[in-house]
Write a protein that holds these residues in place. Sequence first.
Motif, short mmCIF file in Angstrom:
data_model
loop_
_atom_site.label_atom_id
_atom_site.label_comp_id
_atom_site.label_asym_id
_atom_site.label_seq_id
_atom_site.Cartn_x
_atom_site.Cartn_y
_atom_site.Cartn_z
N ILE A 42 0.84 -1.21 0.00
CA ILE A 42 0.00 0.00 0.00
C ILE A 42 0.87 1.25 0.00
O ILE A 42 0.62 2.20 -0.76
N ASN A 43 1.90 1.27 0.83
CA ASN A 43 2.78 2.44 0.91
C ASN A 43 3.53 2.69 -0.39
O ASN A 43 3.89 3.83 -0.69
N ALA A 44 3.78 1.64 -1.16
CA ALA A 44 4.48 1.81 -2.44
C ALA A 44 3.65 2.58 -3.44
O ALA A 44 4.18 3.05 -4.45
N LEU A 45 2.38 2.75 -3.17
CA LEU A 45 1.49 3.51 -4.05
C LEU A 45 1.50 5.00 -3.75
O LEU A 45 0.94 5.79 -4.49
N HIS A 46 2.14 5.37 -2.65
CA HIS A 46 2.12 6.77 -2.21
C HIS A 46 3.20 7.59 -2.89
O HIS A 46 4.04 7.08 -3.62
N SER A 47 3.18 8.84 -2.60
CA SER A 47 4.05 9.79 -3.28
C SER A 47 5.51 9.70 -2.84
O SER A 47 5.88 8.94 -1.97
N GLU A 48 6.29 10.54 -3.45
CA GLU A 48 7.75 10.54 -3.31
C GLU A 48 8.23 10.57 -1.87
O GLU A 48 9.17 9.85 -1.52
N GLU A 49 7.61 11.37 -1.03
CA GLU A 49 8.11 11.48 0.34
C GLU A 49 8.07 10.16 1.08
O GLU A 49 8.85 9.92 1.98
N GLU A 50 7.18 9.26 0.70
CA GLU A 50 7.07 7.99 1.40
C GLU A 50 7.79 6.85 0.67
O GLU A 50 8.20 5.89 1.29
N THR A 51 7.92 6.93 -0.64
CA THR A 51 8.50 5.83 -1.40
C THR A 51 9.81 6.16 -2.10
O THR A 51 10.50 5.26 -2.55
N ARG A 106 9.82 7.53 -4.89
CA ARG A 106 9.44 7.58 -6.31
C ARG A 106 8.42 8.70 -6.47
O ARG A 106 7.55 8.88 -5.63
N ASP A 107 8.53 9.42 -7.57
CA ASP A 107 7.53 10.47 -7.77
C ASP A 107 6.24 9.86 -8.32
O ASP A 107 6.22 8.74 -8.81
N VAL A 108 5.17 10.61 -8.18
CA VAL A 108 3.84 10.13 -8.56
C VAL A 108 3.81 9.76 -10.05
O VAL A 108 3.22 8.76 -10.42
N ALA A 109 4.49 10.53 -10.88
CA ALA A 109 4.50 10.24 -12.32
C ALA A 109 5.13 8.88 -12.60
O ALA A 109 4.66 8.13 -13.47
N THR A 110 6.18 8.53 -11.87
CA THR A 110 6.83 7.22 -12.04
C THR A 110 5.89 6.10 -11.60
O THR A 110 5.76 5.08 -12.29
N ILE A 111 5.24 6.30 -10.47
CA ILE A 111 4.28 5.30 -9.97
C ILE A 111 3.15 5.14 -10.97
O ILE A 111 2.77 4.02 -11.33
N GLU A 112 2.61 6.26 -11.45
CA GLU A 112 1.52 6.21 -12.42
C GLU A 112 1.94 5.53 -13.71
O GLU A 112 1.20 4.73 -14.27
N GLY A 113 3.14 5.84 -14.18
CA GLY A 113 3.64 5.21 -15.40
C GLY A 113 3.75 3.70 -15.26
O GLY A 113 3.39 2.95 -16.16
#
Length: 174
Positions: free
Chosen positions: A55-64, A66-73
């Motif tokens: 679940i945390n791997a889906l969150h934004s850069e400060e937590e993972t 990774r930036d949101v764009a990378t996660i979304e991609g």
Amino acid sequence: MSREERQRIANSVRDLRDLMYEIVDEALLVPAPLRGTFRSALTDLDDRGAFEEVINALHSEEETGRDVATIEGALDSVGLLGRQLELKLAVIDWANARARASWEQARQTGLPGTLEPDGDAEEGGSLWQRARKLLAKLLETIDNFFASLIKALAGNIGEIILENKKALESVLDR
């Protein structure tokens, strides 16, 4: 991908966790000699924080990191965005409704069902057998979603959950 879509994916991971516990806790779904082992394995997953890690791997850069764009991609590349996500979640919801209805029908009979595949001739047993088969199908349906999610996440996050889920599926599909 909106925050809402990531939240829906996170909720699906939590739902999988809860479903696995519910199945393990139902005496007529998992044979007694395996129930304690499955329960221990699920508790171990929780102790390790495996579900929360996914679940945390889906969150934004400060937590993972990774930036949101990378996660979304990454999620888009495995079909977990927009209409593809809607389809996968709709199929899971449909399979879940069928499995839970069958499970509830078996519970309502008040009749015990044997856990042996060859001994399911009595009425209650055939209802429990159908419930087990539909729950196994539900877990198989979740495979598609969860395997895609694991591919989108960095590292081996979620692999251990998938392995435990598949073991539970194999016990139900008998």
